[in-house]
Design a protein around this motif. Structure first.
Motif, PDB file in Angstrom:
ATOM      1  N   LEU A   1      50.062 -10.969  46.962  1.00  0.00           N
ATOM      2  CA  LEU A   1      50.061  -9.999  45.862  1.00  0.00           C
ATOM      3  C   LEU A   1      49.604 -10.652  44.558  1.00  0.00           C
ATOM      4  CD1 LEU A   1      53.406  -8.085  46.600  1.00  0.00           C
ATOM      5  CD2 LEU A   1      51.064  -7.330  47.049  1.00  0.00           C
ATOM      6  N   SER A   2      50.019 -11.910  44.332  1.00  0.00           N
ATOM      7  CA  SER A   2      49.608 -12.564  43.089  1.00  0.00           C
ATOM      8  C   SER A   2      48.094 -12.760  43.039  1.00  0.00           C
ATOM      9  CB  SER A   2      50.316 -13.913  42.962  1.00  0.00           C
ATOM     10  OG  SER A   2      49.984 -14.743  44.066  1.00  0.00           O
ATOM     11  N   SER A   3      47.478 -13.091  44.190  1.00  0.00           N
ATOM     12  CA  SER A   3      46.024 -13.259  44.219  1.00  0.00           C
ATOM     13  C   SER A   3      45.313 -11.944  43.979  1.00  0.00           C
ATOM     14  CB  SER A   3      45.602 -13.840  45.567  1.00  0.00           C
ATOM     15  OG  SER A   3      46.171 -15.105  45.776  1.00  0.00           O
ATOM     16  N   GLN A   4      45.854 -10.861  44.522  1.00  0.00           N
ATOM     17  CA  GLN A   4      45.224  -9.542  44.299  1.00  0.00           C
ATOM     18  C   GLN A   4      45.312  -9.131  42.844  1.00  0.00           C
ATOM     19  OE1 GLN A   4      47.037  -6.835  47.085  1.00  0.00           O
ATOM     20  NE2 GLN A   4      46.308  -7.981  48.887  1.00  0.00           N
TER      21      GLN A   4
ATOM     22  N   PHE B   1      40.687 -10.420  36.580  1.00  0.00           N
ATOM     23  CA  PHE B   1      39.623 -11.354  36.196  1.00  0.00           C
ATOM     24  C   PHE B   1      38.416 -11.318  37.121  1.00  0.00           C
ATOM     25  CE2 PHE B   1      43.728 -13.152  34.906  1.00  0.00           C
ATOM     26  CZ  PHE B   1      43.543 -13.230  33.544  1.00  0.00           C
ATOM     27  N   GLY B   2      38.483 -10.498  38.154  1.00  0.00           N
ATOM     28  CA  GLY B   2      37.353 -10.423  39.058  1.00  0.00           C
ATOM     29  C   GLY B   2      37.450 -11.439  40.193  1.00  0.00           C
ATOM     30  N   THR B   3      36.502 -11.358  41.111  1.00  0.00           N
ATOM     31  CA  THR B   3      36.509 -12.254  42.269  1.00  0.00           C
ATOM     32  C   THR B   3      36.102 -13.656  41.850  1.00  0.00           C
ATOM     33  OG1 THR B   3      35.904 -10.387  43.651  1.00  0.00           O
ATOM     34  CG2 THR B   3      35.627 -12.567  44.610  1.00  0.00           C
ATOM     35  N   GLU B   4      36.803 -14.609  42.396  1.00  0.00           N
ATOM     36  CA  GLU B   4      36.511 -15.999  42.051  1.00  0.00           C
ATOM     37  C   GLU B   4      35.232 -16.474  42.739  1.00  0.00           C
ATOM     38  OE1 GLU B   4      40.356 -18.528  41.537  1.00  0.00           O
ATOM     39  OE2 GLU B   4      40.592 -17.273  43.305  1.00  0.00           O
ATOM     40  N   ASP B   5      34.638 -17.504  42.158  1.00  0.00           N
ATOM     41  CA  ASP B   5      33.486 -18.149  42.778  1.00  0.00           C
ATOM     42  C   ASP B   5      33.979 -18.989  43.955  1.00  0.00           C
ATOM     43  OD1 ASP B   5      31.129 -19.283  43.462  1.00  0.00           O
ATOM     44  OD2 ASP B   5      30.978 -20.592  41.690  1.00  0.00           O
TER      45      ASP B   5
END
Length: 451
Positions: free
Chosen positions: A93-96, A102-106
């Motif tokens: 949940l924290s990653s979502q 902030f958008g999807t990480e590289d």
């Protein structure tokens, strides 16, 4: 499916060179090949090991057909950056929440250099390193009465710091006055001086090494309960190799006279030899790299080590000093066990020849007729053993059709690790079990002879 299917795969354990094709080997598969054997081979190539027997075989066939993937065995592992939320962590949940704000990480991965690579940047010397190196060099030169410009102090010559018996050569080591290296003659004279200085320096280092060897010999051959004077009396110079280097008991003591807590039993051939463990010290500190013939004599009959009034041949030293005998850490044996193994290697080879002349005829340079050195003999024996192991392992694989878990093998090539059964893969281990199988099973031996 045919009776036997041969799958071409890269040979395990080989080194990769970009300008050289990888060596190949055939993995034989038939109806008796178990899933465990196939899974072991799949895991050896770093492929996924889940699935049925058929899925594992298809995975091996695909890997065999794509030789470009073979090179992946030698590429460094791709690692992700710290903090990248991928895999199971990406579903939390924290990653979502982070992705929604902030958008999807590289998710680009970083390639790390292999730890076994040779393209390493040499560490640059710092000022502290240079000062330490210079101080060490000046301290060494000062020990020989030489100034920092490599000239003897107050006209001293190297004879006072060289080896006895070389005074005539050392007298010529004095640097003539007025040499500055400007002319060719000056350069040659200075070169001769530096070479003489270097030779005497090496001789001086040799003397220091001999003194260190004597101190170590005294340390390893004595215990805290033995006075230094007594220990020094038992230390015999290397010039008399037939005299005991270590005497743990000058007089024979019967088994009944030894306390039960100190009773030790060594197996000397077919004899059980009793001795008092409290009188046993470390093995003699001796080397045979310059006298192989003495090594082979002392291997079978020796007085270098005396236990309970009896000289112990070198081949039985392990019966007294190995950890299984001492029931604990034995630093004295740890310091000699590798060299003892090399002695065993050479002594057993020596016994294969009827005389010393035939041995040296085999281990001599055919052109110059000079005898091989201790290390050259070891290298040749090691190379021969590896070739024999590879040949015997290949015979075993051929005999069982590439399946070392064949029912006829009766589990000879299995071993247990972490509660799981595995199949031997190294040539030396396979060759050892194959030779034992031929000696213990006459049926397999006769079938192998008829092949």
């Amino acid at each position: 499916m045919p009776a036997i299917e041969l799958i071409t795969l890269p040979k395990l354990g080989q080194k990769y060179a970009p300008d050289k094709a990888l060596e190949e080997e055939h993995f034989a598969v038939h109806k008796d090949t178990t899933k465990t054997v196939i899974k072991t081979r799949v895991m050896a190539y770093g492929l996924p090991s889940s699935g049925t027997r058929v899925a594992l075989l298809d995975r091996l066939r695909d890997f065999s057909a794509s030789k470009d993937e073979w090179i992946s065995l030698y590429k460094p592992t791709k690692k992700r950056k710290r903090g990248v939320h991928t895999g199971h962590k990406g579903n939390s949940l924290s990653s979502q929440r982070i992705q929604s704000q902030f958008g999807t990480e590289d998710t680009n991965v970083t390639l790390y250099q292999s730890k076994k690579g040779v393209d390493r940047v040499q560490r640059t010397l710092q000022d502290g390193d240079r000062q330490a190196n210079s101080a060490w060099a000046q301290a060494v030169i000062a020990c020989f009465g030489i100034s920092t410009d490599l000239r003897p102090v107050n006209g001293a010559v190297l004879a006072s710091h060289g080896v006895a018996g070389e005074s005539s050569q050392a007298e010529e080591a004095t640097v003539p006055e007025g040499l500055h290296g400007d002319s060719e003659e000056d350069t040659l004279a200075l070169t001769r001086y530096v070479r003489r200085f270097q030779r005497n320096l090496f001789n001086r280092v040799g003397e220091v090494e001999d003194k260190i060897d004597q101190v170590l010999r005294l340390h390893t051959s004595t215990s805290p309960s033995v006075p230094p004077e007594t220990a020094a009396a038992t230390l015999i110079p290397a010039a008399a190799p037939t005299t005991p280097l270590l005497d743990t008991a000058a007089h024979t003591v019967s088994r009944e006279e030894i306390p039960a807590a100190n009773l030790g039993i060594a197996r000397l051939g077919n004899e059980d030899f009793a001795y008092d463990k409290s009188h046993l010290r470390g093995p003699p500190l001796i080397h045979f790299s310059r006298d192989i013939e003495q090594l082979c004599r002392e291997w079978e009959s020796s007085d270098l080590l005396v236990v309970n009034g009896r000289g112990i041949p070198i081949k039985y030293w392990g019966e007294f000093f190995k950890k299984s005998k001492t029931r604990g850490k034995n630093s004295a044996w740890d310091s000699i066990k590798v060299e003892w193994g090399n002695w065993k290697f050479i002594a057993e080879e020596w016994q294969c020849f009827p005389s010393a002349e035939t041995f040296w005829a085999e281990y001599s340079n055919p052109t110059t007729q000079s005898r091989f050195t201790y290390q050259q003999i070891l290298n040749q024996l090691t190379s021969r053993r590896m070739e024999n192991a590879a040949r015997d392992a290949a015979d075993a694989r051929t005999f069982f059709g590439g399946n070392l878990d064949h029912p006829d093998a009766s589990g000879a090539f299995r071993y247990l690790k972490c509660g799981q059964t595995h199949i031997l893969s190294k040539d030396d281990a396979i060759a050892k079990k194959w030779r034992e199988l031929l000696n213990s099973d006459p049926a397999i031996a006769s079938r192998f002879v008829r092949m």
